[in-house]
Design a protein around this motif. Structure first.
Motif, PDB file in Angstrom:
ATOM      1  N   GLY A  63      22.653 -17.822  -7.504  1.00  0.00           N
ATOM      2  CA  GLY A  63      23.931 -17.666  -8.336  1.00  0.00           C
ATOM      3  C   GLY A  63      25.466 -18.080  -7.338  1.00  0.00           C
ATOM      4  N   GLU A  64      24.566 -17.949  -5.501  1.00  0.00           N
ATOM      5  CA  GLU A  64      26.437 -18.484  -4.550  1.00  0.00           C
ATOM      6  C   GLU A  64      26.169 -20.194  -4.666  1.00  0.00           C
ATOM      7  OE1 GLU A  64      24.480 -14.640  -2.696  1.00  0.00           O
ATOM      8  OE2 GLU A  64      23.577 -16.673  -1.776  1.00  0.00           O
ATOM      9  N   GLY A  78      30.375 -21.737   3.990  1.00  0.00           N
ATOM     10  CA  GLY A  78      31.530 -20.797   4.074  1.00  0.00           C
ATOM     11  C   GLY A  78      31.993 -20.441   2.944  1.00  0.00           C
ATOM     12  N   ALA A  79      31.501 -20.429   2.119  1.00  0.00           N
ATOM     13  CA  ALA A  79      31.618 -19.920   0.256  1.00  0.00           C
ATOM     14  C   ALA A  79      30.692 -18.621  -0.010  1.00  0.00           C
ATOM     15  CB  ALA A  79      31.422 -21.282  -0.552  1.00  0.00           C
ATOM     16  N   GLU A 135      31.230 -14.483 -10.088  1.00  0.00           N
ATOM     17  CA  GLU A 135      32.587 -14.903  -9.945  1.00  0.00           C
ATOM     18  C   GLU A 135      33.664 -15.705 -10.415  1.00  0.00           C
ATOM     19  OE1 GLU A 135      32.875 -12.304  -6.056  1.00  0.00           O
ATOM     20  OE2 GLU A 135      32.401 -13.821  -5.683  1.00  0.00           O
ATOM     21  N   ALA A 136      32.555 -16.836 -10.557  1.00  0.00           N
ATOM     22  CA  ALA A 136      33.424 -18.489 -10.274  1.00  0.00           C
ATOM     23  C   ALA A 136      33.242 -17.937 -12.142  1.00  0.00           C
ATOM     24  CB  ALA A 136      31.705 -19.150  -9.616  1.00  0.00           C
ATOM     25  N   ILE A 137      32.249 -17.897 -12.420  1.00  0.00           N
ATOM     26  CA  ILE A 137      32.081 -17.707 -14.469  1.00  0.00           C
ATOM     27  C   ILE A 137      33.571 -16.877 -14.792  1.00  0.00           C
ATOM     28  CG2 ILE A 137      30.405 -15.498 -15.280  1.00  0.00           C
ATOM     29  CD1 ILE A 137      28.883 -17.425 -16.521  1.00  0.00           C
ATOM     30  N   TRP A 185      23.439 -11.725 -11.193  1.00  0.00           N
ATOM     31  CA  TRP A 185      24.485 -13.533 -11.255  1.00  0.00           C
ATOM     32  C   TRP A 185      25.189 -12.972 -10.054  1.00  0.00           C
ATOM     33  CZ3 TRP A 185      23.105 -18.511 -11.296  1.00  0.00           C
ATOM     34  CH2 TRP A 185      21.836 -18.710 -12.830  1.00  0.00           C
ATOM     35  N   GLY A 186      25.118 -11.348  -9.563  1.00  0.00           N
ATOM     36  CA  GLY A 186      25.443 -11.802  -8.460  1.00  0.00           C
ATOM     37  C   GLY A 186      27.284 -10.191  -8.924  1.00  0.00           C
ATOM     38  N   GLY A 187      27.029  -9.883  -9.758  1.00  0.00           N
ATOM     39  CA  GLY A 187      28.058  -9.009 -10.273  1.00  0.00           C
ATOM     40  C   GLY A 187      27.351  -6.911 -10.191  1.00  0.00           C
TER      41      GLY A 187
END
Length: 142
Positions: free
Chosen positions: A5-6, A11-12, A18-20, A67-69
């Motif tokens: 999910g990155e 560099g991002a 976050e994107a969602i 997803w990174g949360g």
């Protein structure tokens, strides 16, 4: 987006979480999904709790963590062990397709950017296929 999910952009470091749009968007996704499950004669029996709230909360926490949360899901429940947790329930092709139908509607209602929606849907579709544990549908005599 990569499988974690990155962002694939150099560099991002934005995760899909976050994107969602973070927790509010994941909660909306799950609420939309369970609104369909609540009236689905095939899926509703798989949720033995009278109130779908606890199942919805577990799914939201899992998806956010995946997803990174925050890692709240693992802190509360340990390793996800998705197949093991779903093993008591017969999940055939009809159940998978019903789950995907409700989830597709929920994802579409979020009106996400195509790249983000595609990454999310790809995972959800793979997960649904992975959960199938019955090779024949009930109508076939299984």
């Amino acid at each position: 987006m990569n499988p974690a999910g990155e962002s694939d952009r150099p560099g991002a470091s934005t995760t899909l979480f976050e994107a969602i749009g973070g927790e509010p968007t994941f909660r909306k996704l799950v609420d939309e999904f369970y609104a369909g499950v609540a009236t689905d004669p095939l899926l509703r029996p798989m949720y033995p709790e009278e109130d779908l709230g606890p199942a919805a909360d577990r799914m939201a926490l899992f998806l956010m963590q995946y997803w990174g949360g925050p890692n709240t899901y693992s802190a509360q429940r340990g390793h996800p062990r998705l197949r093991m947790r779903h093993a008591p329930f017969r999940i055939g092709l009809a159940e998978r397709d019903a789950w995907l139908r409700h989830m597709r509607r929920a994802v579409d209602r979020l009106e996400l950017e195509p790249e983000v929606a595609g990454a999310l849907w790809d995972y959800l579709e793979r997960a649904a296929y992975f959960m199938v544990n019955a090779t024949e549908d009930a109508a076939d005599g299984a």
